[in-house]
Design an enzyme around this catalytic site. Sequence first.
Site, PDB file in Angstrom:
ATOM      1  N   LYS A  11      31.461  28.554  38.403  1.00 41.65           N
ATOM      2  CA  LYS A  11      32.383  27.956  39.373  1.00 41.65           C
ATOM      3  C   LYS A  11      32.793  28.936  40.472  1.00 41.65           C
ATOM      4  CE  LYS A  11      33.880  24.130  36.607  1.00 41.65           C
ATOM      5  NZ  LYS A  11      33.343  24.443  35.263  1.00 41.65           N
TER       6      LYS A  11
HETATM    7  C1  PLP Z   1      32.743  23.471  34.564  1.00 44.29           C
HETATM    8  C2  PLP Z   1      31.795  23.981  33.566  1.00 44.29           C
HETATM    9  C3  PLP Z   1      30.711  23.215  33.119  1.00 44.29           C
HETATM   10  C4  PLP Z   1      30.487  21.802  33.594  1.00 44.29           C
HETATM   11  O1  PLP Z   1      30.117  21.756  34.960  1.00 44.29           O
HETATM   12  P1  PLP Z   1      30.204  20.376  35.768  1.00 44.29           P
HETATM   13  O2  PLP Z   1      29.824  20.718  37.154  1.00 44.29           O
HETATM   14  O3  PLP Z   1      31.638  19.911  35.655  1.00 44.29           O
HETATM   15  O4  PLP Z   1      29.287  19.422  35.108  1.00 44.29           O
HETATM   16  C5  PLP Z   1      29.824  23.779  32.234  1.00 44.29           C
HETATM   17  N1  PLP Z   1      30.011  25.021  31.749  1.00 44.29           N
HETATM   18  C6  PLP Z   1      31.043  25.784  32.128  1.00 44.29           C
HETATM   19  C7  PLP Z   1      31.201  27.136  31.550  1.00 44.29           C
HETATM   20  C8  PLP Z   1      31.969  25.299  33.054  1.00 44.29           C
HETATM   21  O5  PLP Z   1      32.977  26.052  33.441  1.00 44.29           O
END
Ligand code: PLP
Length: 435
Positions: free
Chosen positions: A107
């Site tokens: 993210k």
């Molecule tokens: C947010 C997140 C996900 C899921 O990602 P999306 O884009 O919401 O599908 C998977 N793994 C981790 C570690 C995350 O922080």
Amino acid sequence: MKFYSTNNKNNTVSFKEAVLKGIADDGGLFMPSELPKLPDSFIKNISDIPFKEISFTVAKNLLNEELPDGVLSKIVNTAINFDAPVVPLDEKINILELFHGPTLAFKDFGARFMAETMSYLNKDSDKEVVILVATSGDTGSAVANGFYKVDGIRVVLLYPGGKVSKIQEQQLTTLGENITALEVEGTFDDCQRLVKQAFLDRQLIERITLSSANSINIARLIPQSFYYFNAFAQVCKKNQPVIISVPSGNFGNLTAGLFAKEMGLPITQYIAATNANNVFPDYLKTSVYTPRPSVKTLSNAMDVGNPSNFARILDLYGHNYNTIKEIIYSASFSDEQTKSAMKEVYSKYNYIIDPHGAVGYFAFQQYINENHLNNYSGVILETAHPAKFADTVEEVINKKIEIPERLRLCLDKEKHSIKISKNFDDLKNFLLGIA
Ligand SMILES: *Cc1c(COP(=O)(O)O)cnc(C)c1O
């Protein structure tokens, strides 16, 4: 490039409006009006192009004319100041490590790009932007870090009390300055509902410039498509069909991969790997989409019962179920299966994978076995560093793992949060109080 609402193609806005608003007035999600194909020569030579240059080219292709080249280049270079390496497990299976940013999860890509973009787009305004974020853990810390001390922007995080890990909570609640953490007595879905409700509240939006930084913000998705190109660049020399497995919750990461495919990236198959929150694989099985309350699992950043980017996936393929089913394979896995995948990756490859990546690995293996495939280049997205889930990982592989310094530093700081109920009035009163 115009952006339209998934609720109404005729409702279009500029890039600036799409980014600063986050969500369309009619409650829909913004989509680029076009996903232009990149030149064949770019794809052909991609293995010789550095990550930063790939990122700039993809961003320019998509945003065409919305930002001057110099500005876009500075945004890309500042935001994406860490690598996304592909680590081979063996000849055919690779891990795309997306945890080399400041908060150790993928993210960081979206949050940092969005922070730089918003700060640029809002530079001539004298009004503070309040960014509301519902987080199941990783989003909040990435966003908070991306915007930390950025002028003219305040971040309000909503997280479900008692439902994020200790490390995640420390990352959310110890920054201070322009970052406030609200601890909601409820689930992640409650947090998401509260945020959605705030954007529809007339009194609030008149008083405050509210914006969103969840994966619904289009500025989060755009940079996430960069690393799909970069991953392809690192495996394409093998000349095998490329299969990518994406551990999914709100499906923002997968949607960015689908954008990349539409822009001409030759990915043979996408896999949407989910934990027990199996709304999407159920949709592929039955053609009926039934949102449900989320359930708690070991891969908690994927505990989502109504993935917000589902609307974008439907829109991208003209609501054609058969097309969606062809392009995406999806399956759901239990915590026991997640643990067995973590064990297998460690014992077979001596690689420590986190619970989210482990779900991606399991889904990948199942897809390969079901289809009896022999020749392929597999890429499994490792979405977080295993140290973020140290308790689980250590217990499963029976080994202490090292905590990176940037994570260790926030563990000793004091937690600051404000407790609120899952009742919308609580959130509203808080927001009116800071207006
Ligand atoms: C947010 C997140 C996900 C899921 O990602 P999306 O884009 O919401 O599908 C998977 N793994 C981790 C570690 C995350 O922080």
